[in-house]
Motif scaffolding. Sequence first.
Motif, mmCIF file in Angstrom:
data_model
loop_
_atom_site.group_PDB
_atom_site.id
_atom_site.type_symbol
_atom_site.label_atom_id
_atom_site.label_comp_id
_atom_site.label_asym_id
_atom_site.label_seq_id
_atom_site.Cartn_x
_atom_site.Cartn_y
_atom_site.Cartn_z
ATOM 1 N N GLY A 1 64.564 -5.874 -3.526
ATOM 2 C CA GLY A 1 63.541 -5.780 -4.559
ATOM 3 C C GLY A 1 62.696 -4.539 -4.413
ATOM 4 N N GLY A 2 62.399 -4.167 -3.155
ATOM 5 C CA GLY A 2 61.607 -2.971 -2.912
ATOM 6 C C GLY A 2 62.305 -1.712 -3.378
ATOM 7 N N PHE A 3 63.602 -1.626 -3.147
ATOM 8 C CA PHE A 3 64.363 -0.473 -3.613
ATOM 9 C C PHE A 3 64.482 -0.460 -5.132
ATOM 10 C CE2 PHE A 3 65.921 -0.057 0.754
ATOM 11 C CZ PHE A 3 65.954 1.317 0.883
ATOM 12 N N ALA A 4 64.778 -1.622 -5.697
ATOM 13 C CA ALA A 4 65.031 -1.704 -7.139
ATOM 14 C C ALA A 4 63.787 -1.393 -7.961
ATOM 15 C CB ALA A 4 65.555 -3.091 -7.496
ATOM 16 N N THR A 5 62.624 -1.836 -7.494
ATOM 17 C CA THR A 5 61.412 -1.690 -8.305
ATOM 18 C C THR A 5 61.034 -0.230 -8.514
ATOM 19 O OG1 THR A 5 59.146 -2.478 -8.607
ATOM 20 C CG2 THR A 5 59.776 -1.862 -6.367
ATOM 21 N N GLY A 6 61.182 0.594 -7.478
ATOM 22 C CA GLY A 6 60.859 2.011 -7.638
ATOM 23 C C GLY A 6 61.811 2.705 -8.584
ATOM 24 N N PHE A 7 63.080 2.339 -8.506
ATOM 25 C CA PHE A 7 64.094 2.920 -9.393
ATOM 26 C C PHE A 7 63.799 2.566 -10.851
ATOM 27 C CE2 PHE A 7 68.189 2.509 -11.614
ATOM 28 C CZ PHE A 7 68.671 3.803 -11.478
ATOM 29 N N VAL A 8 63.494 1.290 -11.090
ATOM 30 C CA VAL A 8 63.206 0.838 -12.454
ATOM 31 C C VAL A 8 61.899 1.443 -12.965
ATOM 32 C CG1 VAL A 8 62.731 -1.178 -13.909
ATOM 33 C CG2 VAL A 8 64.492 -1.308 -12.134
ATOM 34 N N ALA A 9 60.889 1.549 -12.078
ATOM 35 C CA ALA A 9 59.593 2.110 -12.481
ATOM 36 C C ALA A 9 59.722 3.554 -12.943
ATOM 37 C CB ALA A 9 58.599 2.014 -11.332
ATOM 38 N N ASP A 10 60.646 4.298 -12.336
ATOM 39 C CA ASP A 10 60.867 5.680 -12.754
ATOM 40 C C ASP A 10 61.538 5.758 -14.120
ATOM 41 O OD1 ASP A 10 59.712 7.023 -10.631
ATOM 42 O OD2 ASP A 10 61.543 7.015 -9.427
ATOM 43 N N ILE A 11 62.136 4.652 -14.565
ATOM 44 C CA ILE A 11 62.823 4.634 -15.855
ATOM 45 C C ILE A 11 61.932 4.070 -16.965
ATOM 46 C CG2 ILE A 11 64.787 3.673 -17.149
ATOM 47 C CD1 ILE A 11 66.340 3.630 -14.520
ATOM 48 N N ILE A 12 61.380 2.881 -16.749
ATOM 49 C CA ILE A 12 60.619 2.204 -17.814
ATOM 50 C C ILE A 12 59.115 2.394 -17.693
ATOM 51 C CG2 ILE A 12 62.441 0.463 -18.002
ATOM 52 C CD1 ILE A 12 60.541 -1.540 -16.690
ATOM 53 N N GLY A 13 58.646 2.939 -16.575
ATOM 54 C CA GLY A 13 57.212 3.123 -16.385
ATOM 55 C C GLY A 13 56.628 2.111 -15.412
ATOM 56 N N ARG A 14 55.536 2.488 -14.768
ATOM 57 C CA ARG A 14 54.923 1.640 -13.727
ATOM 58 C C ARG A 14 54.323 0.358 -14.309
ATOM 59 N NH1 ARG A 14 57.473 5.935 -11.752
ATOM 60 N NH2 ARG A 14 56.203 7.406 -10.549
ATOM 61 N N ARG A 15 53.580 0.493 -15.388
ATOM 62 C CA ARG A 15 52.837 -0.644 -15.950
ATOM 63 C C ARG A 15 53.773 -1.748 -16.440
ATOM 64 N NH1 ARG A 15 50.858 -1.701 -21.180
ATOM 65 N NH2 ARG A 15 48.961 -2.982 -21.220
ATOM 66 N N VAL B 1 62.640 -11.779 -2.869
ATOM 67 C CA VAL B 1 63.029 -10.595 -3.639
ATOM 68 C C VAL B 1 61.976 -10.269 -4.699
ATOM 69 C CG1 VAL B 1 64.725 -9.621 -5.232
ATOM 70 C CG2 VAL B 1 65.489 -10.960 -3.271
ATOM 71 N N CYS B 2 61.542 -11.300 -5.425
ATOM 72 C CA CYS B 2 60.558 -11.101 -6.497
ATOM 73 C C CYS B 2 59.221 -10.610 -5.947
ATOM 74 C CB CYS B 2 60.359 -12.398 -7.281
ATOM 75 S SG CYS B 2 61.784 -12.885 -8.283
ATOM 76 N N MET B 3 58.775 -11.185 -4.818
ATOM 77 C CA MET B 3 57.509 -10.768 -4.213
ATOM 78 C C MET B 3 57.543 -9.302 -3.821
ATOM 79 S SD MET B 3 56.129 -13.848 -1.741
ATOM 80 C CE MET B 3 57.423 -13.531 -0.532
ATOM 81 N N GLN B 4 58.614 -8.892 -3.141
ATOM 82 C CA GLN B 4 58.716 -7.515 -2.690
ATOM 83 C C GLN B 4 58.881 -6.556 -3.866
ATOM 84 O OE1 GLN B 4 58.034 -6.647 0.292
ATOM 85 N NE2 GLN B 4 58.021 -8.679 1.192
ATOM 86 N N TYR B 5 59.599 -6.985 -4.890
ATOM 87 C CA TYR B 5 59.761 -6.163 -6.086
ATOM 88 C C TYR B 5 58.409 -5.917 -6.742
ATOM 89 C CZ TYR B 5 61.731 -4.501 -10.510
ATOM 90 O OH TYR B 5 62.050 -3.740 -11.611
ATOM 91 N N ALA B 6 57.631 -6.996 -6.913
ATOM 92 C CA ALA B 6 56.328 -6.880 -7.579
ATOM 93 C C ALA B 6 55.358 -6.038 -6.765
ATOM 94 C CB ALA B 6 55.758 -8.277 -7.828
ATOM 95 N N ASN B 7 55.291 -6.288 -5.468
ATOM 96 C CA ASN B 7 54.362 -5.546 -4.625
ATOM 97 C C ASN B 7 54.739 -4.076 -4.548
ATOM 98 O OD1 ASN B 7 52.136 -5.462 -2.642
ATOM 99 N ND2 ASN B 7 53.755 -5.026 -1.177
ATOM 100 N N GLY B 8 56.042 -3.798 -4.423
ATOM 101 C CA GLY B 8 56.489 -2.413 -4.387
ATOM 102 C C GLY B 8 56.206 -1.684 -5.687
ATOM 103 N N GLY B 9 56.253 -2.412 -6.801
ATOM 104 C CA GLY B 9 55.981 -1.800 -8.090
ATOM 105 C C GLY B 9 54.551 -1.325 -8.248
ATOM 106 N N ALA B 10 53.639 -1.945 -7.498
ATOM 107 C CA ALA B 10 52.229 -1.564 -7.585
ATOM 108 C C ALA B 10 51.913 -0.314 -6.768
ATOM 109 C CB ALA B 10 51.349 -2.727 -7.109
ATOM 110 N N LEU B 11 52.745 -0.001 -5.776
ATOM 111 C CA LEU B 11 52.440 1.112 -4.870
ATOM 112 C C LEU B 11 52.343 2.474 -5.547
ATOM 113 C CD1 LEU B 11 54.351 0.358 -1.562
ATOM 114 C CD2 LEU B 11 51.885 0.420 -1.940
ATOM 115 N N PRO B 12 53.296 2.854 -6.419
ATOM 116 C CA PRO B 12 53.168 4.175 -7.053
ATOM 117 C C PRO B 12 51.857 4.346 -7.811
ATOM 118 C CG PRO B 12 55.370 3.298 -7.414
ATOM 119 C CD PRO B 12 54.548 2.188 -6.814
#
Length: 447
Positions: free
Chosen positions: A306-320, A355-366
Amino acid sequence: MTKTTISAIIDRLGVTRYTWTIWILVGLALVFDGYDYIIVAYTMPQMAQEWGLTKVQTGSLASWSMLGVVIGGVIAGMCSDRFGRKKTLAFFVAFYSLLTFPIYFAPSFAVFAMLRIISGIGIGACIPVAITLASENFPTKNRGFFTAATLCFYGWGWVLGGIVALNVVPVYGWRVCFLIGGLPALYAIFILYKLPESMAWLIGKGREAEAIEIIKRMEKVATGKSGEWLPGSIVLPAPAKKVGVSALFSSGYVKATIGVWLLYFMSMFIIYGVTSWMPTLLVERGYGLVLGYSFSILQNLVGSIGGFATGFVADIIGRRKNVIISFLFTAAAILLLGSVTGKWPVLIIAVLVGVCMQYANGGALPLMTEIYPTEFRNTGVSWAQSFGRIAGFLSPLVVGYVQQVGLDFSNTMKMFAFPAIICVLVSVFLIVETKGRTVDSVVGIKA
């Protein structure tokens, strides 16, 4: 004379071996940091039995370090913005390691609590410094991925803690796990000699010559040769009107600061409540030490996906948008975990929650690293993290209390859906988009 910025140079070179080197060197510091924090979760049952602790006291075993973490996060940002990212990171890696080692000799619950509070200062200081240092070296278009992926190292430290506990506790007892936690002090020396300082920080301090030397090394790694850089060729961004903590709540930043603080607070409440208690709750439900610990290891290991996936997706669809979607899925997964029955359905859904927890938390970091300028970026990141760690202190205690008054496993888990929903609302109304923003272009967030 052609003038440029640090961000423009990094963006021009793109992802190189230098980028990956920074990511790994910073990441290893977080692996050891994660180990020294999470090892308590895997030794809670043994300590509770040895010292005859109540449920609330058992929960506090995972909370004491959070008092120090809050302090560490607050002072780390100011130290890093003043003395440099590299020196601050190395100092606090040594600090938390050398203060974890004496827990091996702790004769009582009170002594343990004191040592964990002090060592927690170092544990709390490392994450914001590491994330800030790393993010200032990543290309703009890839920064979301790399920043979120950097936090995966912290999760791998949790995996390491579970593996060590699984093999050490049954044979040598819980105390040896903390003895091992003192070894990362050696890595602090390695950081001082091998990890480059943040170029953005060096330029901000007027140390252009040192920044140019690092730029030349980057260019050699990327292209095989370095260019000629004349003094004054690197342009400084417009200086911030304010610096320090007051700047976080100045015009242009206050709404973003409140949003990120609330987002991280609720995220930490979920993560630390679930991960701190999960091994103990599973052992108490009859899963046994090996299965209970193995599951927690698997949850943290798979959670890194989830941590890896969230940063990749955030670069595509946006952080928010990414954060909104991730916390909706987190709430749904938590409610599902509280509803299923049976040994294997519980374990499978619990891995999904990880997976969901790490995805969500990682998404907030950028978001944290992209809403503030260099002059007080690390102060902003560290104060947001410190505020979130208050939830990390409270959450294990809350779980201990609800367990003590009779709340079962299912309803305890369902409780964590509420902070996930709050994160969705915060993201909708308070968070602004930062995708594509270079570290040099931050001059105020107009929300």
